[in-house]
Design a protein around this motif. Structure first.
Motif, PDB file in Angstrom:
ATOM      1  N   GLU A  47       3.123  -8.253   0.464  1.00 21.90           N
ATOM      2  CA  GLU A  47       1.683  -8.421   0.459  1.00 21.90           C
ATOM      3  C   GLU A  47       1.067  -7.097   0.696  1.00 21.90           C
ATOM      4  OE1 GLU A  47      -1.895 -10.433   3.165  1.00 21.90           O
ATOM      5  OE2 GLU A  47       0.105 -10.746   3.538  1.00 21.90           O
ATOM      6  N   LYS A  48       1.766  -6.163   1.535  1.00 22.85           N
ATOM      7  CA  LYS A  48       1.086  -4.716   1.802  1.00 22.85           C
ATOM      8  C   LYS A  48       1.305  -3.546   0.591  1.00 22.85           C
ATOM      9  CE  LYS A  48       2.319  -0.643   4.804  1.00 22.85           C
ATOM     10  NZ  LYS A  48       3.055  -0.190   5.700  1.00 22.85           N
ATOM     11  N   LYS A  49       2.428  -3.966  -0.168  1.00 23.59           N
ATOM     12  CA  LYS A  49       2.428  -3.258  -1.421  1.00 23.59           C
ATOM     13  C   LYS A  49       1.373  -3.601  -2.549  1.00 23.59           C
ATOM     14  CE  LYS A  49       5.951  -2.576  -5.071  1.00 23.59           C
ATOM     15  NZ  LYS A  49       7.314  -3.041  -5.723  1.00 23.59           N
TER      16      LYS A  49
ATOM     17  N   PHE B  62      -1.479 -13.914  -4.839  1.00 25.11           N
ATOM     18  CA  PHE B  62      -0.139 -13.519  -5.214  1.00 25.11           C
ATOM     19  C   PHE B  62       0.249 -14.149  -6.263  1.00 25.11           C
ATOM     20  CE2 PHE B  62      -1.264 -12.207  -0.823  1.00 25.11           C
ATOM     21  CZ  PHE B  62      -0.881 -10.879  -0.901  1.00 25.11           C
ATOM     22  N   ASP B  63      -0.643 -14.683  -7.362  1.00 23.91           N
ATOM     23  CA  ASP B  63      -0.174 -15.432  -8.389  1.00 23.91           C
ATOM     24  C   ASP B  63       0.365 -14.577  -9.663  1.00 23.91           C
ATOM     25  OD1 ASP B  63       0.291 -17.260 -10.451  1.00 23.91           O
ATOM     26  OD2 ASP B  63      -1.369 -18.340 -10.096  1.00 23.91           O
TER      27      ASP B  63
ATOM     28  N   ARG C 268      -1.488  -4.553  -1.591  1.00 25.77           N
ATOM     29  CA  ARG C 268      -2.900  -3.829  -1.132  1.00 25.77           C
ATOM     30  C   ARG C 268      -2.879  -2.324  -1.298  1.00 25.77           C
ATOM     31  NH1 ARG C 268      -3.081  -7.172   4.720  1.00 25.77           N
ATOM     32  NH2 ARG C 268      -4.171  -9.004   3.926  1.00 25.77           N
ATOM     33  N   ASN C 269      -1.596  -1.587  -1.157  1.00 21.94           N
ATOM     34  CA  ASN C 269      -1.413  -0.213  -1.608  1.00 21.94           C
ATOM     35  C   ASN C 269      -1.870  -0.081  -2.826  1.00 21.94           C
ATOM     36  OD1 ASN C 269      -0.701   0.157   1.059  1.00 21.94           O
ATOM     37  ND2 ASN C 269       1.629   0.227   0.719  1.00 21.94           N
ATOM     38  N   TRP C 270      -1.257  -0.837  -3.832  1.00 16.53           N
ATOM     39  CA  TRP C 270      -1.476  -0.334  -5.162  1.00 16.53           C
ATOM     40  C   TRP C 270      -3.261  -0.732  -5.226  1.00 16.53           C
ATOM     41  CZ3 TRP C 270       0.586   1.555  -8.984  1.00 16.53           C
ATOM     42  CH2 TRP C 270       1.915   1.669  -9.232  1.00 16.53           C
ATOM     43  N   ILE C 271      -3.892  -1.729  -4.777  1.00 15.90           N
ATOM     44  CA  ILE C 271      -5.169  -1.829  -4.994  1.00 15.90           C
ATOM     45  C   ILE C 271      -6.056  -0.730  -4.394  1.00 15.90           C
ATOM     46  CG2 ILE C 271      -7.225  -3.266  -4.224  1.00 15.90           C
ATOM     47  CD1 ILE C 271      -5.577  -5.509  -4.288  1.00 15.90           C
ATOM     48  N   THR C 272      -5.488  -0.071  -3.200  1.00 16.63           N
ATOM     49  CA  THR C 272      -6.000   0.991  -2.855  1.00 16.63           C
ATOM     50  C   THR C 272      -5.857   2.436  -3.347  1.00 16.63           C
ATOM     51  OG1 THR C 272      -5.695   0.177  -0.389  1.00 16.63           O
ATOM     52  CG2 THR C 272      -6.082   2.426  -0.640  1.00 16.63           C
ATOM     53  N   ALA C 273      -4.743   2.596  -3.946  1.00 18.28           N
ATOM     54  CA  ALA C 273      -4.573   3.515  -4.815  1.00 18.28           C
ATOM     55  C   ALA C 273      -5.254   3.546  -6.036  1.00 18.28           C
ATOM     56  CB  ALA C 273      -2.941   3.568  -5.219  1.00 18.28           C
ATOM     57  N   ILE C 274      -5.634   2.398  -6.821  1.00 18.99           N
ATOM     58  CA  ILE C 274      -6.001   2.340  -8.030  1.00 18.99           C
ATOM     59  C   ILE C 274      -7.859   2.573  -7.555  1.00 18.99           C
ATOM     60  CG2 ILE C 274      -7.320   0.815  -9.576  1.00 18.99           C
ATOM     61  CD1 ILE C 274      -4.301  -0.660  -9.736  1.00 18.99           C
TER      62      ILE C 274
ATOM     63  N   PRO D 236      -5.643 -20.084  -1.389  1.00 22.17           N
ATOM     64  CA  PRO D 236      -4.225 -20.272  -0.897  1.00 22.17           C
ATOM     65  C   PRO D 236      -3.285 -19.324  -1.818  1.00 22.17           C
ATOM     66  CG  PRO D 236      -4.627 -22.240  -2.250  1.00 22.17           C
ATOM     67  CD  PRO D 236      -6.218 -21.529  -2.056  1.00 22.17           C
ATOM     68  N   SER D 237      -2.124 -18.851  -1.324  1.00 23.55           N
ATOM     69  CA  SER D 237      -1.279 -17.973  -1.941  1.00 23.55           C
ATOM     70  C   SER D 237      -0.148 -19.117  -2.586  1.00 23.55           C
ATOM     71  CB  SER D 237      -0.381 -17.189  -0.869  1.00 23.55           C
ATOM     72  OG  SER D 237      -1.326 -16.269  -0.191  1.00 23.55           O
ATOM     73  N   VAL D 238       0.051 -18.404  -3.871  1.00 23.25           N
ATOM     74  CA  VAL D 238       1.153 -19.270  -4.552  1.00 23.25           C
ATOM     75  C   VAL D 238       2.637 -19.076  -3.955  1.00 23.25           C
ATOM     76  CG1 VAL D 238       1.912 -19.832  -7.019  1.00 23.25           C
ATOM     77  CG2 VAL D 238      -0.559 -19.337  -6.688  1.00 23.25           C
ATOM     78  N   GLY D 239       3.140 -20.034  -3.419  1.00 22.23           N
ATOM     79  CA  GLY D 239       4.486 -19.839  -2.981  1.00 22.23           C
ATOM     80  C   GLY D 239       4.379 -18.864  -1.746  1.00 22.23           C
ATOM     81  N   PHE D 240       5.407 -18.676  -1.204  1.00 25.20           N
ATOM     82  CA  PHE D 240       5.429 -17.814  -0.003  1.00 25.20           C
ATOM     83  C   PHE D 240       5.645 -16.320  -0.514  1.00 25.20           C
ATOM     84  CE2 PHE D 240       8.580 -15.057   2.872  1.00 25.20           C
ATOM     85  CZ  PHE D 240       7.710 -15.427   4.163  1.00 25.20           C
ATOM     86  N   VAL D 241       4.728 -15.496   0.369  1.00 28.96           N
ATOM     87  CA  VAL D 241       4.643 -14.139   0.276  1.00 28.96           C
ATOM     88  C   VAL D 241       5.109 -13.399   1.358  1.00 28.96           C
ATOM     89  CG1 VAL D 241       3.118 -12.113  -0.484  1.00 28.96           C
ATOM     90  CG2 VAL D 241       2.988 -14.595  -1.670  1.00 28.96           C
ATOM     91  N   ASP D 242       5.904 -12.591   1.545  1.00 26.70           N
ATOM     92  CA  ASP D 242       6.314 -11.847   2.649  1.00 26.70           C
ATOM     93  C   ASP D 242       5.221 -10.669   2.870  1.00 26.70           C
ATOM     94  OD1 ASP D 242       6.801  -9.816   1.128  1.00 26.70           O
ATOM     95  OD2 ASP D 242       9.345 -10.301   1.072  1.00 26.70           O
ATOM     96  N   ALA D 243       5.302 -10.244   4.185  1.00 29.82           N
ATOM     97  CA  ALA D 243       4.348  -9.193   4.504  1.00 29.82           C
ATOM     98  C   ALA D 243       4.580  -7.750   3.793  1.00 29.82           C
ATOM     99  CB  ALA D 243       4.520  -8.866   6.106  1.00 29.82           C
ATOM    100  N   LYS D 244       5.685  -7.382   3.458  1.00 27.47           N
ATOM    101  CA  LYS D 244       6.186  -6.460   2.609  1.00 27.47           C
ATOM    102  C   LYS D 244       5.399  -6.380   1.138  1.00 27.47           C
ATOM    103  CE  LYS D 244      10.052  -3.153   1.462  1.00 27.47           C
ATOM    104  NZ  LYS D 244      11.592  -3.182   1.426  1.00 27.47           N
TER     105      LYS D 244
END
Length: 428
Positions: A216-218, A77-78, A220-226, A206-214
């Motif tokens: 992260e889900k977004k 998430f960098d 993943r959805n973009w990766i799935t769509a592509i 490790p993730s860069v900084g704090f990433v909320d679940a929402k």
């Protein structure tokens, strides 16, 4: 089983891996020069249909680095690294299209060779190659000992050839080639990136900084769509490819069974496949003529033999047959015949002659009384069915050489020409 599949064993420190990834994704200075050279080499290889040259261009291409960087950026998430990677990937892609288009615009040879055609219709197999090649690549990147996989990954994922093929499509105005090749290039980029994302996640970068679940889900959805956008057209192209291959196999089986096994010489064959329009099998025979009824009967057989929506065309006009026969003979026989004739001539020359470079000048220096000398290998028939080759020297001089001078000349010629014997005669 965990010991066998443990990727943590031999893993490089994550900080070093990320530092290497970040330093390699920037396209400036030497990287741009290397990329430009690789593009020109790949374009030349595609142009002259040389697989070896194309492979060489793949090995020196630095295109994979920003794609791997994008995969790590998504996994961590960098988004700063992601923007940097995508920017450099875009720059390298544009540089590739520019240099390859320029090359194909300037080259006088613009015919699409098989190396180009092979990269204009991607399918699901290209997806698998890109994904598993990307897996090997990112696993190698994360190792302490990099080993030998990297060159293999560069060849397998083949980023450079489709990009140069897209440049060929632009330069020649063939936008179907441009679209197909660019789609293949995109498939390679996307699935190398996805493979990198999965391995980086598995190795718990490790993730860069704090990433909320929402958020992260977004992602993943973009990766799935592509992924779906890449796979669905690839499945369609794969289906078309398989159908065409099956059609060609059935045509080969039909032609062999119905014509070739019956000793009919085919001088011309052309198959046209279409998923929607009527397909055709075009044949011409050397010495067999077909009536209209025979052709109609053959056409009726096609559907039963697994060739529906297919029409058999038999070309029987004299001019076409003459041209096709000439081309077949030229393609299949002239090379072998010509090589045999040349080999026979060379053998005859070697059998009946000597290499006599500067022979007269050297002979004249030793035997100034000679005005000319000629050498040959004479075939002498001893019996009805046997013969032998005898080296003979003919010389000209004002007076005939004495026996001692002839013996000296004989010894000198045997040493000079590396022969065991020579007969010497004076030519009037």
């Amino acid at each position: 089983m965990n010991n066998y599949f443990n990727l943590q064993d031999g893993e490089e420190q994550k900080e070093k891996v990320l530092a290497n990834v970040q330093s390699s994704i920037v396209f400036s200075g030497s990287n741009v020069w290397v990329l430009a050279c690789a593009i020109v080499i790949a374009s030349v290889g595609l142009n002259v249909n040389s697989t070896a040259v194309v492979i060489g261009a793949m090995l020196i291409s630095p295109l994979m680095a920003p794609i791997v960087g994008a995969g790590f950026a998504l996994a961590m998430f960098d988004f700063k690294l992601l923007r940097k990677s995508l920017k450099n990937l875009l720059v390298s892609t544009l540089v590739g299209l520019l240099f390859s288009s320029l090359y194909f615009f300037l080259t006088p040879f613009k015919e699409a060779q098989s190396e180009i055609l092979a990269r204009t219709a991607p399918n699901i197999y290209d997806v698998l190659i890109a994904f598993f090649g990307g897996l090997v690549g990112v696993i190698a990147v994360t190792r302490v000992e990099k080993g030998n996989p990297i060159p293999g990954v560069a060849i397998a994922t083949a980023l450079m050839p489709p990009l140069c093929t897209a440049g060929y499509g632009l330069a020649t105005g063939n936008f179907s080639f441009f679209g197909g090749a660019l789609f293949l290039y995109t498939i390679n980029c996307v699935f190398i990136c996805i493979a990198t994302y999965l391995i980086a996640k598995y190795l718990k970068y490790p993730s860069v900084g704090f990433v909320d679940a929402k958020r992260e889900k977004k992602v993943r959805n973009w990766i799935t769509a592509i992924t779906v956008l890449m796979i669905v057209p690839s499945l369609f192209f794969a289906y078309k490819f398989i159908q065409e291959q099956r059609f060609k196999e059935k045509v080969t089986e039909y032609v062999q069974k119905e014509f070739e096994t019956k000793n009919n010489t085919i001088v011309y064959q052309k198959t046209r496949y279409s998923a929607t329009a009527q397909r055709t099998i075009e044949l011409a025979f050397l010495n067999r003529k077909f009536t209209a009824k025979e052709i109609a009967d053959e056409n009726k057989k096609l559907a039963a033999l697994g060739l529906p929506n297919t029409r058999l065309i038999i070309r029987q006009d004299s001019a076409f047959l003459a041209d096709a026969s000439t081309k077949k003979i030229a393609n299949n026989e002239i090379d072998n015949n010509f090589s045999k004739v040349i080999a026979d001539l060379n053998a005859s020359v070697e059998r009946y002659s000597f290499k006599t470079d500067n022979l007269f000048n050297e002979t004249k220096a030793i035997f100034p009384e000679l005005t000319s000398i000629s050498l040959a290998k004479q075939e002498v028939f001893i019996k009805k069915d046997s013969s032998q080759i005898i080296p003979i020297a003919l010389y000209q001089s004002e007076n005939e050489l004495s026996k001692d001078r002839q013996a000296t000349l004989s010894d000198w010629l045997k040493a000079k020409l590396k022969i065991d014997t020579v007969e010497i005669y004076r030519r009037p």
